[in-house]
Design a protein around this motif. Sequence first.
Motif, PDB file in Angstrom:
ATOM      1  N   LEU A 136      57.662  17.933  17.126  1.00 11.58           N
ATOM      2  CA  LEU A 136      57.157  17.757  15.768  1.00 11.58           C
ATOM      3  C   LEU A 136      57.093  16.272  15.417  1.00 11.58           C
ATOM      4  O   LEU A 136      56.082  15.781  14.896  1.00 11.58           O
ATOM      5  CB  LEU A 136      58.035  18.508  14.772  1.00 11.58           C
ATOM      6  N   GLY A 137      58.169  15.547  15.691  1.00 14.77           N
ATOM      7  CA  GLY A 137      58.168  14.110  15.445  1.00 14.77           C
ATOM      8  C   GLY A 137      57.121  13.389  16.279  1.00 14.77           C
ATOM      9  O   GLY A 137      56.440  12.472  15.798  1.00 14.77           O
ATOM     10  N   TYR A 138      56.971  13.824  17.528  1.00 12.82           N
ATOM     11  CA  TYR A 138      55.968  13.236  18.412  1.00 12.82           C
ATOM     12  C   TYR A 138      54.562  13.442  17.829  1.00 12.82           C
ATOM     13  O   TYR A 138      53.755  12.510  17.779  1.00 12.82           O
ATOM     14  CB  TYR A 138      56.081  13.864  19.801  1.00 12.82           C
ATOM     15  N   ALA A 139      54.283  14.650  17.359  1.00 11.64           N
ATOM     16  CA  ALA A 139      52.983  14.927  16.742  1.00 11.64           C
ATOM     17  C   ALA A 139      52.787  14.069  15.497  1.00 11.64           C
ATOM     18  O   ALA A 139      51.677  13.560  15.249  1.00 11.64           O
ATOM     19  CB  ALA A 139      52.863  16.411  16.408  1.00 11.64           C
TER      20      ALA A 139
ATOM     21  N   ARG B 195      45.742   9.414  16.013  1.00 13.01           N
ATOM     22  CA  ARG B 195      45.341  10.241  17.157  1.00 13.01           C
ATOM     23  C   ARG B 195      45.439  11.697  16.690  1.00 13.01           C
ATOM     24  O   ARG B 195      46.225  12.488  17.186  1.00 13.01           O
ATOM     25  CB  ARG B 195      46.244   9.929  18.354  1.00 13.01           C
ATOM     26  N   ASN B 196      44.630  11.992  15.678  1.00 14.75           N
ATOM     27  CA  ASN B 196      44.741  13.240  14.939  1.00 14.75           C
ATOM     28  C   ASN B 196      44.424  14.487  15.762  1.00 14.75           C
ATOM     29  O   ASN B 196      45.028  15.533  15.537  1.00 14.75           O
ATOM     30  CB  ASN B 196      43.877  13.178  13.684  1.00 14.75           C
ATOM     31  N   LYS B 197      43.479  14.393  16.672  1.00 11.15           N
ATOM     32  CA  LYS B 197      43.139  15.570  17.481  1.00 11.15           C
ATOM     33  C   LYS B 197      44.340  15.980  18.336  1.00 11.15           C
ATOM     34  O   LYS B 197      44.691  17.165  18.396  1.00 11.15           O
ATOM     35  CB  LYS B 197      41.925  15.291  18.358  1.00 11.15           C
ATOM     36  N   GLU B 198      44.982  15.010  18.981  1.00  8.27           N
ATOM     37  CA  GLU B 198      46.167  15.305  19.794  1.00  8.27           C
ATOM     38  C   GLU B 198      47.289  15.875  18.930  1.00  8.27           C
ATOM     39  O   GLU B 198      47.968  16.819  19.326  1.00  8.27           O
ATOM     40  CB  GLU B 198      46.655  14.044  20.504  1.00  8.27           C
TER      41      GLU B 198
ATOM     42  N   PHE C 213      50.577  20.497  16.726  1.00 11.81           N
ATOM     43  CA  PHE C 213      50.931  21.285  15.539  1.00 11.81           C
ATOM     44  C   PHE C 213      50.492  22.739  15.711  1.00 11.81           C
ATOM     45  O   PHE C 213      51.229  23.664  15.370  1.00 11.81           O
ATOM     46  CB  PHE C 213      50.307  20.690  14.274  1.00 11.81           C
ATOM     47  N   ALA C 214      49.297  22.950  16.246  1.00 14.63           N
ATOM     48  CA  ALA C 214      48.792  24.309  16.446  1.00 14.63           C
ATOM     49  C   ALA C 214      49.651  25.073  17.452  1.00 14.63           C
ATOM     50  O   ALA C 214      49.931  26.260  17.253  1.00 14.63           O
ATOM     51  CB  ALA C 214      47.337  24.270  16.909  1.00 14.63           C
ATOM     52  N   GLU C 215      50.070  24.396  18.515  1.00 15.75           N
ATOM     53  CA  GLU C 215      50.937  25.041  19.511  1.00 15.75           C
ATOM     54  C   GLU C 215      52.261  25.466  18.898  1.00 15.75           C
ATOM     55  O   GLU C 215      52.851  26.457  19.307  1.00 15.75           O
ATOM     56  CB  GLU C 215      51.221  24.090  20.668  1.00 15.75           C
ATOM     57  N   MET C 216      52.719  24.716  17.921  1.00 15.28           N
ATOM     58  CA  MET C 216      54.026  24.977  17.323  1.00 15.28           C
ATOM     59  C   MET C 216      53.964  26.012  16.206  1.00 15.28           C
ATOM     60  O   MET C 216      54.999  26.515  15.779  1.00 15.28           O
ATOM     61  CB  MET C 216      54.618  23.671  16.785  1.00 15.28           C
ATOM     62  N   GLU C 217      52.763  26.328  15.749  1.00 16.50           N
ATOM     63  CA  GLU C 217      52.597  27.306  14.675  1.00 16.50           C
ATOM     64  C   GLU C 217      53.141  28.660  15.125  1.00 16.50           C
ATOM     65  O   GLU C 217      52.855  29.112  16.226  1.00 16.50           O
ATOM     66  CB  GLU C 217      51.112  27.421  14.332  1.00 16.50           C
ATOM     67  N   PRO C 218      53.935  29.312  14.282  1.00 13.99           N
ATOM     68  CA  PRO C 218      54.431  30.648  14.662  1.00 13.99           C
ATOM     69  C   PRO C 218      53.265  31.573  15.010  1.00 13.99           C
ATOM     70  O   PRO C 218      52.272  31.626  14.293  1.00 13.99           O
ATOM     71  CB  PRO C 218      55.158  31.139  13.409  1.00 13.99           C
TER      72      PRO C 218
ATOM     73  N   ALA D  65      51.303  31.169  17.580  1.00 10.84           N
ATOM     74  CA  ALA D  65      50.215  30.434  18.235  1.00 10.84           C
ATOM     75  C   ALA D  65      49.877  31.047  19.598  1.00 10.84           C
ATOM     76  O   ALA D  65      48.710  31.146  19.956  1.00 10.84           O
ATOM     77  CB  ALA D  65      50.570  28.964  18.381  1.00 10.84           C
ATOM     78  N   ALA D  66      50.871  31.464  20.358  1.00 10.99           N
ATOM     79  CA  ALA D  66      50.613  32.066  21.660  1.00 10.99           C
ATOM     80  C   ALA D  66      49.787  33.340  21.501  1.00 10.99           C
ATOM     81  O   ALA D  66      48.896  33.618  22.297  1.00 10.99           O
ATOM     82  CB  ALA D  66      51.921  32.350  22.382  1.00 10.99           C
ATOM     83  N   HIS D  67      50.060  34.085  20.447  1.00  8.20           N
ATOM     84  CA  HIS D  67      49.301  35.311  20.185  1.00  8.20           C
ATOM     85  C   HIS D  67      47.830  34.979  19.908  1.00  8.20           C
ATOM     86  O   HIS D  67      46.931  35.660  20.374  1.00  8.20           O
ATOM     87  CB  HIS D  67      49.924  36.065  19.008  1.00  8.20           C
ATOM     88  N   TRP D  68      47.583  33.908  19.129  1.00  8.70           N
ATOM     89  CA  TRP D  68      46.220  33.540  18.801  1.00  8.70           C
ATOM     90  C   TRP D  68      45.437  33.191  20.060  1.00  8.70           C
ATOM     91  O   TRP D  68      44.292  33.574  20.210  1.00  8.70           O
ATOM     92  CB  TRP D  68      46.173  32.345  17.869  1.00  8.70           C
ATOM     93  N   ARG D  69      46.046  32.437  20.960  1.00 10.72           N
ATOM     94  CA  ARG D  69      45.345  32.030  22.169  1.00 10.72           C
ATOM     95  C   ARG D  69      45.048  33.225  23.063  1.00 10.72           C
ATOM     96  O   ARG D  69      44.003  33.305  23.671  1.00 10.72           O
ATOM     97  CB  ARG D  69      46.168  30.988  22.926  1.00 10.72           C
ATOM     98  N   SER D  70      45.977  34.165  23.140  1.00 16.28           N
ATOM     99  CA  SER D  70      45.791  35.284  24.046  1.00 16.28           C
ATOM    100  C   SER D  70      44.845  36.350  23.481  1.00 16.28           C
ATOM    101  O   SER D  70      44.252  37.109  24.223  1.00 16.28           O
ATOM    102  CB  SER D  70      47.123  35.918  24.394  1.00 16.28           C
ATOM    103  N   SER D  71      44.691  36.398  22.159  1.00 15.97           N
ATOM    104  CA  SER D  71      43.833  37.436  21.580  1.00 15.97           C
ATOM    105  C   SER D  71      42.443  36.924  21.230  1.00 15.97           C
ATOM    106  O   SER D  71      41.600  37.668  20.792  1.00 15.97           O
ATOM    107  CB  SER D  71      44.482  38.044  20.326  1.00 15.97           C
ATOM    108  N   GLY D  72      42.251  35.613  21.375  1.00 16.28           N
ATOM    109  CA  GLY D  72      40.982  35.035  20.968  1.00 16.28           C
ATOM    110  C   GLY D  72      40.004  35.092  22.025  1.00 16.28           C
ATOM    111  O   GLY D  72      39.010  35.498  22.306  1.00 16.28           O
TER     112      GLY D  72
END
Length: 130
Positions: A97-100, A108-111, A116-121, A123-130
């Motif tokens: 979080l601090g690194y982001a 370096r907003n895209k990075e 931040f998106a990876e850390m969102e509760p 997030a793994a579900h979103w990637r696998s269902s999208g």
Amino acid sequence: EAAGATLRRFVENYPDSAQRLRARYLAGYCHAVNGDPYLGLYEVEQALSQIETDDFLLPRLLLLRGELLLAQGKYDQAHETLSSFNLNGTTDDLRRLGYACSLSGLERNKEAAEIFAEMEPGAAHWRSSG
């Protein structure tokens, strides 16, 4: 504030104590939560200058250092610090979080957004269902 001052006096009165590094860490934390990131960073830097590389406190000091640098707007130094180590388990989320935040401060907003998106509760579900 009183706790930070007490811890600082402990370090000054007992410089050879085995607990001096922990006292400095706690003093730095106390100063940080009481709104003084400059004095907090001073305490952390003093501890870092004396710590052994295998001390369990080292990554915690580095995390606090990174957070204090962020609070001072020193994004480049925070980025360097927060990219220099990892923590175990979910505690590493604090470092990430601090690194982001440091990436965002460096524009370096895209990075930053990707982390931040990876850390969102869920997030793994979103990637696998999208």
